[in-house]
Design an enzyme around this catalytic site. Structure first.
Site, PDB file in Angstrom:
ATOM      1  N   ARG A 171       0.834  -1.343  -0.116  1.00  0.00           N
ATOM      2  CA  ARG A 171       0.078   0.075   0.129  1.00  0.00           C
ATOM      3  C   ARG A 171       0.864   1.455  -0.052  1.00  0.00           C
ATOM      4  O   ARG A 171       0.511   1.935  -0.804  1.00  0.00           O
ATOM      5  CB  ARG A 171      -0.916  -0.119   1.332  1.00  0.00           C
TER       6      ARG A 171
ATOM      7  N   ASN B  17      -7.170  -2.127   1.910  1.00  0.00           N
ATOM      8  CA  ASN B  17      -7.098  -3.683   1.943  1.00  0.00           C
ATOM      9  C   ASN B  17      -8.595  -3.853   2.205  1.00  0.00           C
ATOM     10  O   ASN B  17      -9.386  -3.334   2.855  1.00  0.00           O
ATOM     11  CB  ASN B  17      -6.510  -4.236   2.975  1.00  0.00           C
TER      12      ASN B  17
END
Length: 768
Positions: free
Chosen positions: A18, A36
């Protein structure tokens, strides 16, 4: 201006994916967010179509070092929402997908630089980690992979660590295992209570160098550790564990040190230094100087390099070139993970314990590999690799399968959405604690893969295995069918999956597997096609007087193989003259075995290659009692290592019960006769192996000719033997066929569950 929604599946959690997305998007001045969604990473990007396509390419090319993208899906949105900048949002658990938790990986160079740098705030801190390294699989409780769902939740971050954790430009952004000496776990020495020490790791090294045995708790379990320079610590450890001959794995600080006592090829060095850090089986060099009791009567030994900061620190306080690092467990039981059980169960085994206060959620033994002719072969696929899945998308993307493996060297496999997750090493499920561990590990794997239902449970054909009984219990629980897969068929299926081969001839050679006819198979030539197989040839069936006693005392097997070819008086005289000490009750037992053979009483039959190699090892007086799995054959291989093929033993093949079989008794008789004539032992050992190899290859070549296939493969534990593997490969390829061996899976029983899952995926089709 366009808006794209990107879903990414693969190893994209806990690896800095990320923040990497964040940095790539910022570089291209794209707006949106990343988060997520359970097992999938969702990315919303807003910008020009050209920049979004550049961004997608960057995702694939510039991904974090331990990440892996299995699937990337782009959807253009009719969305007029405008985003202010690019953000990393909190995780959401409301999604199901096929991303996976990464395995535990070795401490990276950047972290080790901090650990070794005087004045750094992580100087000498043994639990240093970042998004590129450290524990993953062994600390996670549930998904999505965030700190609060790991065992690190017990250690709130200090202000300095929290600042790093919340900074997308820092490599510790959302590094769930990150911590420091202020806020993280601590290590301590223990002996009848906690020992106060300013530097417990330094003191542990001193205790080891004084000859003590220590239990050292790591990231996925505990090791028993001892010095390798002196005999006494090694002998003490053997006696305390009851492992009188089994080789111990060792850890050494660096490659130059390893080269001082072992041969290291370039490909072996690369594997030793990889982030997986498995144990690599290396050949001892001519200057080998470690204690001979580390790997007695073997030409090789297992070596690994440090994979945690704690290990690295331990070696900074010693000149010892290697420490024994063997799994801390009593024989047959799982590796110990909890402080209380480490102290309790290892009382009288470990003199001291080096412990820490971070929970190991899931134990995970070290992986073990060796090389055959430069090609890597997994002996145990565990830490550093699990739970990274195999790609079954070409076989079945809809079926949920739970495969339970065999009974001794057990792994289980979970197939979901086209991905097959093979578990860490479980072990011997005939032991109650290991059987419980198996069930707990299944529950955990199903949890972290969001698997609620199972469509098919698969198991071994043997009706008495504990795993077979568990399969039926789970079948009732999930209200699904139970598919039984013959042991060697599973071996063949695992190899076919590994290579993407649909039709081939498999040489399945190992110790034992329950055959379709109820006998003990182990030297089989199988025609494998898709989900089906046909047994087309085998080694000659041999009697096993006393059943499993022949496995432990191979002179019994030797006697049975000779019995039909000599008079009873000659066989008895031979055994009493040269091998009476290989029978626990001496000459009296020789008479008992002869009586069993003469009256055909208490006999089973086997085609096992392992038993033939054991008999040859016994015949050459290399090994008279098997005290650990594969001992006799391993010692035969070591004696043969520098030998030459002095015997030309032709392959005698004949028909038995409608299939061709190799006459293994004639090989044994030839070796015995040459031995009595005084031929060199190492040459006899080499020739014996070569004869078995060439016979198996000849059977396979004949089968391939009849079936019209051009690929022959090898599976089963016998294919860990480099000389046998390379000999079969040479004969097969000289005959014009392609030869395949396991490359990403285990040749031994560690991949039986993978093969069972493969058969189920092919045979059961899509779920309805």
């Amino acid at each position: 201006m366009k808006t794209g929604r990107i879903l990414v599946q693969g190893i994209v959690q806990g690896v800095g994916f990320r923040p990497n997305v964040y940095r790539l998007a910022k570089n291209l001045e794209l707006n949106g967010y990343v988060r997520n969604l359970g097992n999938v990473v969702e990315i919303i990007v807003e910008g020009s179509e050209k920049d979004i396509k550049i961004f997608i390419n960057d995702l694939k090319v510039k991904k974090p070092p331990i990440s892996k993208i299995d699937h990337l899906e782009l959807e253009w949105l009719n969305n007029h929402e405008e985003f202010a900048g690019f953000q990393i949002l909190e995780s959401s658990a409301h999604f199901s997908g096929s991303s996976v938790i990464p395995p535990d990986v070795a401490t990276c160079d950047q972290c080790m630089h901090e650990v070794m740098k005087t004045g750094d705030r992580r100087y000498q801190y043994p639990f240093t980690a970042c998004t590129d390294c450290g524990p993953r699989f062994t600390v996670i409780n549930s998904i999505p992979y965030d700190r609060e769902r790991t065992s690190m939740n017990e250690f709130p971050l200090c202000p300095d660590c929290l600042e790093e954790y919340q900074n997308p430009d820092d490599r510790r952004y959302h590094a769930e295992a990150t911590c420091c000496s202020v806020c993280g776990p601590e290590v301590f020495l223990y002996r009848e209570g906690r020992i106060e020490s300013g530097n417990p790791i330094k003191e542990a090294a001193q205790l080891l160098d004084e000859g003590n045995v220590l239990a050292v708790k790591g990231i996925g379990g505990t090791h028993l550790v001892a010095s390798t320079l002196d005999d006494l610590p090694v002998i003490n450890l053997r006696e305390r564990l009851g492992r009188l001959n089994q080789p111990f794995a060792c850890m050494s600080p660096d490659i130059p040190t390893v080269r001082s006592f072992a041969e290291v090829a370039d490909y072996e060095e690369k594997t030793l230094l990889s982030r997986h850090r498995p144990i690599v089986v290396l050949k001892k060099n001519r200057d080998y100087y470690l204690s001979p009791h580390v790997a007695p009567n073997l030409h090789n030994l297992g070596i690994m390099l440090p994979y945690t900061a704690l290990h690295h620190l331990l070696f900074t306080y010693t000149d010892t070139p290697a420490y024994i690092m063997t799994s801390a467990n009593m024989p047959g039981e799982p590796m110990l993970t909890q402080n209380q059980e480490i102290v309790g169960k290892l009382e009288g085994v470990a003199d001291y314990c080096l412990l820490h206060n971070r929970e190991i959620v899931t134990r995970c033994d070290d992986s073990v590999v060796r090389f055959r002719g430069g090609d890597l072969a997994f002996i145990r696929r565990s830490r550093g690799y699990v739970p990274e899945p195999y790609d079954f998308s070409n076989l079945n993307q809809d079926l949920n399968v739970l495969a339970l493996g065999p009974e001794i060297d057990v792994t289980f496999s979970l197939l979901k959405e086209g991905k097959c997750y093979v578990s860490q090493h479980i072990g011997d499920t005939t032991k109650y604690e290991t059987f419980l561990y198996l069930q707990k590990a299944i529950e955990h794997m199903m949890g972290i893969t969001s698997t609620a239902d199972i469509d098919v449970v698969t198991c071994d054909l043997h009706p008495q295995f504990f795993t077979t009984k568990l399969a039926h219990e789970l079948g009732e629980k999930f209200k699904c069918p139970v598919l039984k897969v013959q042991h060697h068929h599973a071996h063949a299926a695992a190899l076919s999956m590994d290579w993407g081969v649909d039709e081939y001839i498999c040489i399945a050679a190992d110790g034992v597997g329950y055959g379709a006819d109820g006998s003990a198979w182990g030297g089989e030539i199988l025609y494998s096609e898709g989900a089906e197989y046909e047994r087309v040839a085998s080694l000659m069936p041999q009697k096993m007087p006393g059943g499993d006693l022949t496995t432990r005392y191979p002179a019994r097997m030797m006697m049975a193989m000779l019995y039909p070819h000599y008079s009873e008086e000659e066989v008895v005289d031979l055994m009493k003259t040269y091998y009476h000490d290989y029978f626990p009750h001496g000459e009296k037992e020789v008479d008992i075995v002869a009586n069993q053979l003469g009256k055909n009483f208490n006999l089973t039959t086997t085609t096992s290659t392992g038993r033939v190699l054991d008999a040859l090892s016994s015949c050459l007086r290399i090994c008279g009692e098997r005290t650990y799995e594969g001992e006799c054959a391993m010692k035969l291989e070591s004696i043969a290592y520098r030998g030459a093929n002095i015997l030309s033993i032709p392959s005698k093949i004949f028909k038995n019960d409608g299939i061709e079989v190799l006459d293994t008794s004639s090989i044994l008789i030839s070796v015995l006769e040459r031995q009595l004539e005084g031929f060199p032992l190492r040459d006899l050992a080499y020739s014996a192996q070569q004869s078995v190899s060439q016979g198996l290859a000849e059977l396979a070549i004949r089968a391939a000719e009849k079936k019209g296939v051009n690929i022959i493969g090898g599976s089963g534990g016998v294919f860990y033997n480099e000389a046998i593997s390379m000999s079969i490969k040479r004969v097969v390829e000289d005959a014009g066929y392609s030869f395949i061996q396991h490359r990403n899976s285990c040749a031994g029983d560690g991949s039986v569950s993978l093969g069972q899952a493969t058969v189920a995926a092919l045979k059961c089709g899509k779920k309805t």
